[in-house]
Each structure stands twice: as structure tokens, then as C-alpha cells.
Design a protein around this motif. Structure first.
Motif, PDB file in Angstrom:
ATOM      1  N   ALA A  40      -8.263  -3.976   3.044  1.00  0.00           N
ATOM      2  CA  ALA A  40      -7.950  -3.567   4.500  1.00  0.00           C
ATOM      3  C   ALA A  40      -6.831  -3.184   4.545  1.00  0.00           C
ATOM      4  CB  ALA A  40      -8.394  -5.091   5.410  1.00  0.00           C
ATOM      5  N   GLU A  41      -6.254  -2.621   5.561  1.00  0.00           N
ATOM      6  CA  GLU A  41      -4.906  -2.197   5.920  1.00  0.00           C
ATOM      7  C   GLU A  41      -4.812  -1.961   7.132  1.00  0.00           C
ATOM      8  OE1 GLU A  41      -3.604   1.904   4.708  1.00  0.00           O
ATOM      9  OE2 GLU A  41      -5.390   1.892   3.465  1.00  0.00           O
ATOM     10  N   SER A  42      -3.504  -1.810   7.800  1.00  0.00           N
ATOM     11  CA  SER A  42      -3.062  -1.194   9.176  1.00  0.00           C
ATOM     12  C   SER A  42      -3.000  -2.678  10.196  1.00  0.00           C
ATOM     13  CB  SER A  42      -4.267  -0.493   9.983  1.00  0.00           C
ATOM     14  OG  SER A  42      -3.518   0.266  10.716  1.00  0.00           O
ATOM     15  N   HIS A  43      -1.594  -2.924  10.272  1.00  0.00           N
ATOM     16  CA  HIS A  43      -1.339  -3.717  11.203  1.00  0.00           C
ATOM     17  C   HIS A  43      -1.609  -5.275  11.105  1.00  0.00           C
ATOM     18  CE1 HIS A  43       0.671  -3.787  15.633  1.00  0.00           C
ATOM     19  NE2 HIS A  43       1.465  -3.712  14.659  1.00  0.00           N
ATOM     20  N   ILE A  44      -1.753  -5.635   9.882  1.00  0.00           N
ATOM     21  CA  ILE A  44      -2.030  -6.917   9.153  1.00  0.00           C
ATOM     22  C   ILE A  44      -0.691  -7.512   9.135  1.00  0.00           C
ATOM     23  CG2 ILE A  44      -3.302  -8.602   7.539  1.00  0.00           C
ATOM     24  CD1 ILE A  44      -4.892  -5.785   7.128  1.00  0.00           C
ATOM     25  N   ILE A  92      -0.134  -4.873   2.714  1.00  0.00           N
ATOM     26  CA  ILE A  92       0.788  -4.839   3.855  1.00  0.00           C
ATOM     27  C   ILE A  92       1.885  -3.923   3.397  1.00  0.00           C
ATOM     28  CG2 ILE A  92       2.393  -6.684   5.046  1.00  0.00           C
ATOM     29  CD1 ILE A  92      -0.164  -8.017   4.848  1.00  0.00           C
ATOM     30  N   VAL A  93       2.274  -2.926   4.308  1.00  0.00           N
ATOM     31  CA  VAL A  93       3.258  -2.034   4.139  1.00  0.00           C
ATOM     32  C   VAL A  93       4.388  -2.544   4.937  1.00  0.00           C
ATOM     33  CG1 VAL A  93       3.881   0.563   4.344  1.00  0.00           C
ATOM     34  CG2 VAL A  93       1.580  -0.301   3.519  1.00  0.00           C
ATOM     35  N   ARG A  94       4.418  -2.187   6.495  1.00  0.00           N
ATOM     36  CA  ARG A  94       5.686  -2.418   6.835  1.00  0.00           C
ATOM     37  C   ARG A  94       6.223  -3.962   7.046  1.00  0.00           C
ATOM     38  NH1 ARG A  94       3.970  -0.127  12.359  1.00  0.00           N
ATOM     39  NH2 ARG A  94       1.967  -0.955  11.749  1.00  0.00           N
ATOM     40  N   GLY A  95       5.247  -4.680   6.755  1.00  0.00           N
ATOM     41  CA  GLY A  95       5.822  -6.195   6.397  1.00  0.00           C
ATOM     42  C   GLY A  95       6.678  -6.447   5.223  1.00  0.00           C
ATOM     43  N   GLN A 107      -0.759   4.909  -8.616  1.00  0.00           N
ATOM     44  CA  GLN A 107       0.076   6.086  -8.031  1.00  0.00           C
ATOM     45  C   GLN A 107      -0.933   6.791  -6.873  1.00  0.00           C
ATOM     46  OE1 GLN A 107       2.023   9.341  -9.907  1.00  0.00           O
ATOM     47  NE2 GLN A 107       3.257   9.093  -8.168  1.00  0.00           N
ATOM     48  N   GLN A 108      -0.691   6.837  -5.816  1.00  0.00           N
ATOM     49  CA  GLN A 108      -1.450   7.769  -4.816  1.00  0.00           C
ATOM     50  C   GLN A 108      -1.243   9.566  -5.153  1.00  0.00           C
ATOM     51  OE1 GLN A 108      -1.114   8.237  -0.415  1.00  0.00           O
ATOM     52  NE2 GLN A 108      -2.675   7.043  -0.131  1.00  0.00           N
ATOM     53  N   LEU A 109      -2.453   9.993  -5.127  1.00  0.00           N
ATOM     54  CA  LEU A 109      -2.393  11.501  -5.363  1.00  0.00           C
ATOM     55  C   LEU A 109      -3.005  11.786  -3.934  1.00  0.00           C
ATOM     56  CD1 LEU A 109      -4.356  11.356  -8.760  1.00  0.00           C
ATOM     57  CD2 LEU A 109      -1.810  11.330  -8.351  1.00  0.00           C
ATOM     58  N   GLU A 166       4.334   5.836  -3.776  1.00  0.00           N
ATOM     59  CA  GLU A 166       4.106   6.894  -2.941  1.00  0.00           C
ATOM     60  C   GLU A 166       3.238   8.244  -3.609  1.00  0.00           C
ATOM     61  OE1 GLU A 166       8.660   8.197  -2.273  1.00  0.00           O
ATOM     62  OE2 GLU A 166       7.161   9.943  -1.472  1.00  0.00           O
ATOM     63  N   PRO A 167       2.767   8.963  -2.553  1.00  0.00           N
ATOM     64  CA  PRO A 167       1.886  10.040  -3.385  1.00  0.00           C
ATOM     65  C   PRO A 167       2.596  11.053  -3.800  1.00  0.00           C
ATOM     66  CG  PRO A 167       1.896  10.030  -0.743  1.00  0.00           C
ATOM     67  CD  PRO A 167       2.484   8.828  -1.066  1.00  0.00           C
ATOM     68  N   ILE A 168       2.070  11.535  -4.859  1.00  0.00           N
ATOM     69  CA  ILE A 168       2.533  13.109  -5.406  1.00  0.00           C
ATOM     70  C   ILE A 168       1.428  14.005  -4.904  1.00  0.00           C
ATOM     71  CG2 ILE A 168       0.989  12.705  -7.545  1.00  0.00           C
ATOM     72  CD1 ILE A 168       3.501  13.256  -9.209  1.00  0.00           C
ATOM     73  N   GLY A 187       0.913  -1.098  -0.004  1.00  0.00           N
ATOM     74  CA  GLY A 187      -0.089  -0.063   0.132  1.00  0.00           C
ATOM     75  C   GLY A 187       0.618   1.461  -0.008  1.00  0.00           C
ATOM     76  N   ALA A 188       0.011   2.316  -0.108  1.00  0.00           N
ATOM     77  CA  ALA A 188       0.731   3.638  -0.310  1.00  0.00           C
ATOM     78  C   ALA A 188       1.573   4.142   0.831  1.00  0.00           C
ATOM     79  CB  ALA A 188      -0.264   4.673  -0.488  1.00  0.00           C
ATOM     80  N   HIS A 189       2.631   4.602   0.692  1.00  0.00           N
ATOM     81  CA  HIS A 189       3.568   5.320   1.941  1.00  0.00           C
ATOM     82  C   HIS A 189       4.671   6.143   1.237  1.00  0.00           C
ATOM     83  CE1 HIS A 189       5.639   1.306   0.902  1.00  0.00           C
ATOM     84  NE2 HIS A 189       6.575   1.902   1.169  1.00  0.00           N
ATOM     85  N   THR A 190       4.787   7.234   1.739  1.00  0.00           N
ATOM     86  CA  THR A 190       5.783   8.133   1.511  1.00  0.00           C
ATOM     87  C   THR A 190       7.144   7.728   1.772  1.00  0.00           C
ATOM     88  OG1 THR A 190       4.235   9.833   1.854  1.00  0.00           O
ATOM     89  CG2 THR A 190       6.305  10.508   1.473  1.00  0.00           C
ATOM     90  N   ALA A 191       7.756   7.167   0.846  1.00  0.00           N
ATOM     91  CA  ALA A 191       9.313   6.569   0.781  1.00  0.00           C
ATOM     92  C   ALA A 191      10.090   7.656   0.807  1.00  0.00           C
ATOM     93  CB  ALA A 191       9.495   5.761  -0.187  1.00  0.00           C
TER      94      ALA A 191
END
Ligand SMILES: Cc1cc2nc3c(=O)[nH]c(=O)nc-3n(C[C@H](O)[C@H](O)[C@H](O)COP(=O)(O)O)c2cc1C
Ligand code: SF4
Length: 661
Positions: free
Chosen positions: A295-299, A319-322, A102-104, A60-62, A26-30
């Protein structure tokens, strides 16, 4: 091949694209752009997750509009020059069958003037939670300008090879500010009743669709804030999702947690339970008919993700941090190798922690994150010259270098003085809610055993032992020890704390290893502001000790601020009765009392305690390195024995050396 997780590995269709399974990155500002352009750091980062199996990547978002620039590493917001650079990323990831989105975003009132050099634009001119400034209430023309900027950005994304865009309507960013009566106080057609408050997002999504045509996925990222639910109650979120879904304005909707009002929930730390987000995706799934729900967040684990899909809480899982921690998370799950997944610690130390400092993101346990282009991703190239490598010390630095060396085909002997791996990091895993650290150390042990490394426990090596072993390469990762001086930042020219040699003084390491059991009244001198002090204070407070924390910092847990877990820690400590003495120092220890000095006015007070517990900077254990210097052996030193630091330095130096030998 059959997978133990059949539900997550079923394909799913989003508009014109079929995702090979249900797991996305998922989206995250790298935060990796240089001069606003994605470069090789970005390319390596996303490509590694595509190779690792992600079905969909949300880049990541623009920031879309000049008022929304939030970080130094943000992409250029309204400039076609980004297109060829993004094209390299989308082409490379498409090769692996990954759908690219791409996230905006535009954060509205919660902008950052220091990065945008523009006033923050918002529906009703309310204050920013980001930069402490106010904001400018948009005119109708300005609303039109922002909508047009989103449509243009979506066109640019399509031209750059993206399969779709995700509109960031979460975390009380601009769109949510329009939705919520708490932040939308307008009385024109963009405010007032429900329909008025929806107009901004409806017009925006319609403009994006008109600009990009039918063969373009449009997703919609929302969130729910369980700790500040009155901004948008769940029922209101359901009504909003249903309203947009009836109009078929989005192909998928993803639901995170938290908001600018309680930031810690956006990237849940150890304070939050597993599968924190899915109850809210389930609520949205109940009301939408067209859009797929993510769904997202701490899966955190494949079991978590399988449960979410199998139980119908969502159609897809992010799954972002995973996947920051293990870019091959997905393939390992698919192959039934869940135990090989390098398990994210929910520590936020190097992902959000570096983004918080406006650096590009990385990972405590995966130092290649953000360095894939120089470290070669997460698939190590076998050594052309396999040798016998002796690693002395089984803390994080030693374990990581041993693992990487073994994976590259070296014969590895790891000598650990104690009866287990992990060093002082294992003690951190004994602090409340931090057992994920122990899981990580167990992961090291499993990996080293699988790779055939020879782990010798209870093996203290001196210089002669090292010479006698006759390894080709010697790596010293002997770590550090608590300092016994009681040096404090608040009194920096004083080398030793008066009274430090008296009775009832111990270190946090003594407490966590249970070699000392402090009395009821504990004075904890926290000179580092990390979990070392804060987590030990929590451990003691939970066991009914009266804990007083003295720190020269303005806030308890200053180093934890970067992880967005500091507020929760302080809240927990307060609830457990801890006392905070900030901008203070211990002037003298009297064995049963301390004189504490207020650094602001110099006033002193004597308070009685049973114990003084020190959370101070360690001292290096580098005796072996000094002895072996000039011995003619190929000797390297890494981690705390070079200079005492936090764990990311140990894993980074372990990885870097393991790749170099
Ligand atoms: C460093 C970092 C930056 C993030 N930036 C964004 C962002 O720009 N947009 C967004 O929608 N979510 C962002 N997130 C939130 C993630 O999408 C995700 O919701 C969060 O990390 C929780 O999911 P996880 O437990 O799988 O990591 C960010 C997360 C991290 C770790
Ligand atoms: S830095 Fe910590 S929270 Fe972030 S991805 Fe790595 S292990 Fe997970």
C-alpha cells in the motif's frame, strides 16, 4: 526490544530476499543526477534512509528509453556508465540490510519534449498531459524496442547491485496506456480485447525476467485514480493484477493513487484523507495469490501503517514523504518513539514543489533532505566547543536553530515574545485542514523540552536585555510583520496603495489571529499566491463571507501550483462562492469600496466591500539586528528578519546555522 507496532516489524520474503520488516521507501524522482549520473547527493540521500531503518528502498526511476526522459535530473536512460555510480549506492545501503530496488519507467504519451527532445511514444498517439504536445503511435517494431530497453535496464540494474526492479505501470504511464481502452485504440495484437491490451506488459515483464534470471525481484507499480475512475475502474485493475499474478510475472505489486489526469492525488496534499491508498491495495490483495501487495499514498503515521498491515489491507507499506521529512521514521517507530518523528506536513512545497521546477528535491521541515552529503545526514555531530546560545524568536527559524544547537550540546536559551512557539507559521496551522502545521510546532516544543532548552515565553528582548544575558552566541530570528503599504506586483512602481490608511484595512495575519473580524463582503488582495492568501480566503469563505480575490497573477494560488494542490484549492473556493479577479490590481481603497483595475485593458470598476484584507509580502523585523551590529557580540540573523520569505528559507537557515556554530 518490543515495538508497539508488531505487524509492521515482522519480516517478509520477496523472492530470494527477506525484508527485515514491512516498511519501504517507495519510488520517487529525487531528480539529483548530475549529467545523468547518480552522485554524492543521491548517495547521501538514500544512505540516510537506510541508516534510518527502511527495509526496502526503491531508487528513483530510470527513464529506460530516449523518448521517456522527463527531467534534467533523470539518469542516463540506456548507458552502462551508470553502473559503477549506482554500485556505490547499493553497496552502502546493503551494509544496513536494506533491499535495493530500482524503478524503471516510460511515461508514453505524457512525455516532455523539452527534456527528451524526442516525440512522445504511446499506444495510440493521444495527447500528453505533461507538455501539451501530441504523441506518436508506436509501430510493432518500436514496441519491441521499448520492451528491449526495459530488459536491458533491468540487466544494468542487476549489475549495479540492485536486488530487483520495479516496473512503473502507474499514473497512466505507457503501460497503463496500453491497458486502458480509453488510451489504447489499437487494432493489432497489442490492442483490442483484454488479452491484447495486456500483451505489452506481459512481454515486458517476461523479457525482464528472462534477462535477469531467478534471483531478481520484479515489482510492479500500479495506481487507481478515484477522481477519474473510468480510465481503469477498480474491477478492471483487479482483473489486470490477477492476470499478471496468475502468470507469476511479479513478486510484488504496489498501488498508488491518482494519475496524469488528476495529478494532485499522486502525492496527496491536505485535501486528501490519511491512508488514501490502502482501500485500493485491499482490492488488489483480494485477487492476487502469489505477489505480495504494497500500500502507498498518505500513510502518514506508524499507527496508520500498523492498521494497514494488521487489518490485511496490504503486506507492505511505502512511506515516501514521511521518510523524506524524517529519514529515521522507521527506527523511531520501531523504538516506540513515534512522538519524536518529525511529522511531514503533506505540503508538497519542497519535495514535489522542487521536482515540479525540475530542481532536486528537499523538504520544508527537513532541509538536510538532498543535502545529507554536506550537512551530515540527520545525526548531528556534537559541538567540540559547547557554548551558551541565545535565540531570539520562536518561529520556525528560531525553533530549528535552537533544536539543532541543543542537540549538538550547546546550552540554549530561546526567548519568545508571545506565549507560544511557531510565530506566523502557527497562524497558517489555523487555516482549514492545515493542522499538521500545529503538530509540527508541537513537535518542536517537545524536542526542545527533551533537549533541555530553556524556552522563555512572553519575553521581548531589546538590545540591553541581550547584552545583559551574556550568551556566547546570539541568534536573531525575530521574523517579519505584515507590510502596511499595499504594494502590488501588478502596479510595481507605486509604493503605496491609495486609501490604505483609510478604514477597514487589515492583514491576513489579523484575520487568522482573530484580532480583526471582517464583515460579510471581503476583498482579499493576494499579491503572493501562497497559502497566506488562498488559505485565508478559504477560512473566510467557509465562514460564509463573500470573498473576492484580486491577484495580478493569471491564476489564483500561483505559488501553490508547485504543490499540485492549487486546483483543489480553487475548486473549494469556487464551491464556497468565492470570486476570482485575476490579472487585476486594487487601484484605490475607499474604506467601503475598491476601484479595481483590469491589468489587461486598463478598465476600472468600483465594487463595494466591508473590508480589504492584504496578503502581501511582509517587512523584516530587523531592529534588534541593526542595534546589535558592531556591538562586539557574536551575532547572527536568520529567517524573515533578514528577508521575508516562505517557511522553507527559515528552516533551512536555522538548520545551516545550527550545524555551523
Ligand atoms: C517528489 C516526488 C516524486 C515522485 N516521483 C515518483 C516517481 O517517479 N515514480 C513513482 O512511482 N512515484 C513517484 N512519486 C509518488 C510516490 O511514490 C508516492 O506514491 C506518493 O508520494 C504518495 O506517498 P506518500 O504519501 O508516502 O508520500 C513521487 C513522489 C514525490 C513526493
Ligand atoms: S516538503 Fe512538505 S510534503 Fe514534502 S516531505 Fe517535506 S513536509 Fe512532507
Amino acid at each position: 526490544m518490543t515495538t508497539p507496532f508488531p505487524h509492521i516489524f515482522e519480516p517478509i520474503t520477496l523472492r530470494h530476499k527477506t525484508l527485515k520488516h514491512r516498511l519501504s521507501f517507495g519510488a520517487h524522482t529525487a531528480n539529483m543526477a548530475v549529467d545523468g549520473l547518480p552522485g554524492e547527493r543521491h548517495l547521501g540521500y538514500y544512505l540516510e534512509r537506510a541508516i534510518g531503518g527502511a527495509a526496502m528502498i526503491v531508487v528513483e526511476p530510470i527513464p529506460v528509453h530516449r523518448t521517456g526522459v522527463l527531467t534534467q535530473g533523470n539518469f542516463r536512460n540506456d548507458d552502462d556508465s551508470v553502473i559503477p555510480h549506482f554500485r556505490k549506492i547499493t553497496d552502502a545501503c546493503h551494509e544496513h540490510g536494506t533491499v535495493m530496488i530500482q524503478q524503471l519507467y516510460n511515461v508514453g504519451q505524457h512525455g516532455d519534449w523539452d527534456n527528451s527532445f524526442e516525440p512522445n511514444w504511446s499506444p495510440s498517439g493521444l495527447p500528453s498531459m505533461h507538455d501539451h504536445d501530441g504523441s506518436h503511435a508506436m509501430t510493432e517494431n518500436e514496441i519491441g524496442e521499448v520492451i528491449e530497453a526495459f530488459a536491458q535496464a533491468a540487466c544494468r540494474a542487476k549489475e549495479a547491485g540492485f536486488d530487483g526492479c520495479e516496473l512503473m505501470a502507474a499514473y497512466n504511464a505507457n503501460i497503463e496506456q496500453f491497458w486502458s481502452p480509453a488510451t489504447n485504440r489499437r487494432d493489432d495484437k497489442y490492442g483490442g480485447d483484454f488479452e491484447g491490451r495486456m500483451r505489452f506488459s506481459v512481454e515486458m515483464l517476461s523479457a525482464m525476467r528472462d534477462a535477469t534470471g531467478d534471483d531478481f525481484i520484479i515489482g510492479f507499480c500500479t495506481s487507481f485514480d478515484p477522481e477519474v475512475p473510468d480510465v481503469l475502474p477498480v474491477e478492471e485493475m483487479q482483473a489486470i493484477a490477477a492476470y499478471h499474478d496468475e502468470r507469476e510475472l511479479m513478486d510484488y505489486v504496489t498501488i498508488g493513487t491518482g494519475s496524469y489526469y488528476s495529478f494532485g492525488q499522486i502525492i496527496p496534499s491536505v485535501f486528501y484523507e490519511d491512508k488514501y491508498g490502502p482501500p485500493y491495495s485491499e482490492a488488489i490483495k483480494q485477487v492476487v495469490k502469489h505477489a505480495k501487495v504494497q500500500a502507498e499514498s498518505h500513510i502518514r503515521t506508524p499507527d496508520n501503517a500498523e492498521y494497514v498491515i494488521a487489518s490485511g489491507q496490504a503486506d507492505m507499506v511505502s512511506i515516501v514523504r514521511g521518510q523524506i521529512a524524517d529519514p529515521h521514521w522507521v527506527n523511531k517507530a520501531k523504538q516506540g518513539r513515534a512522538e519524536d518523528i518529525r511529522p511531514c506536513l503533506s505540503c508538497n512545497q519542497m519535495c514535489w514543489g522542487r521536482r515540479h521546477k525540475d530542481y532536486w528535491i528537499s523538504c520544508l521541515i527537513n532541509p538536510s533532505a538532498g543535502r545529507e552529503f554536506e550537512f551530515g545526514g540527520d545525526q548531528f555531530i556534537p559541538s567540540e566547543n559547547p557554548r551558551h546560545v541565545l535565540v531570539v524568536g520562536g518561529g520556525p527559524a528560531g525553533c530549528e536553530v535552537a533544536r539543532v544547537a541543543a542537540e549538538r550540546g550547546h546550552k540554549v536559551t530561546l526567548a519568545e515574545a508571545s506565549d507560544r512557539l511557531g510565530g506566523q507559521f502557527r497562524l497558517a496551522g489555523l487555516q482549514p485542514r492545515r493542522a499538521q502545521i500545529t503538530d509540527y510546532i508541537d513537535w518542536f516544543q517537545r524536542q526542545l523540552e527533551k533537549l533541555g532548552a530553556d524556552i522563555q515565553y512572553n519575553t521581548y528582548m531589546d538590545a540591553e536585555d541581550v547584552r545583559n544575558l551574556g550568551a556566547d552566541v546570539v541568534i536573531l530570528a525575530t521574523g517579519s510583520l505584515p507590510s502596511e503599504r499595499g504594494w502590488q506586483r501588478g502596479l510595481p512602481t507605486r509604493d503605496r496603495l491609495p486609501g490604505i490608511d483609510g478604514a477597514n484595512v487589515c492583514s491576513v495575519q489579523d484575520v487568522m489571529s482573530r484580532s480583526v473580524r471582517p464583515g460579510k463582503r471581503v476583498l482579499l488582495l493576494d499579491d503572493v499566491g501562497t497559502w497566506k492568501g488562498g488559505g485565508t480566503a478559504w477560512y473566510l469563505a467557509e465562514r460564509q463571507h463573500d470573498v473576492t480575490i484580486v491577484t495580478a497573477d493569471t491564476v489564483v494560488g500561483r505559488e501553490i501550483v508547485r504543490t499540485a494542490a492549487d486546483f483543489k484549492l480553487r475548486e473549494t473556493l469556487k464551491r464556497l462562492g468565492a470570486t476570482f479577479m485575476t490579472e487585476s490590481a486594487v487601484h484605490e481603497w475607499h474604506s467601503d469600496a475598491a476601484t479595481i483595475v483590469d491589468l489587461l485593458d486598463g478598465s476600472q470598476q468600483r465594487l463595494e466591500f466591508d473590508n480589504l484584507v492584504l496578503a502581501t509580502v511582509n517587512k523584516s523585523m530587523n531592529e534588534l539586528e541593526v542595534e546589535l551590529r558592531g556591538s562586539g557580540l557574536d551575532v547572527h540573523a536568520i529567517g524573515d528578519c533578514v528577508s521575508p520569505r516562505q517557511t522553507p528559507a527559515a528552516t533551512y537557515e536555522g538548520r545551516r546555522l545550527g550545524l555551523a556554530i
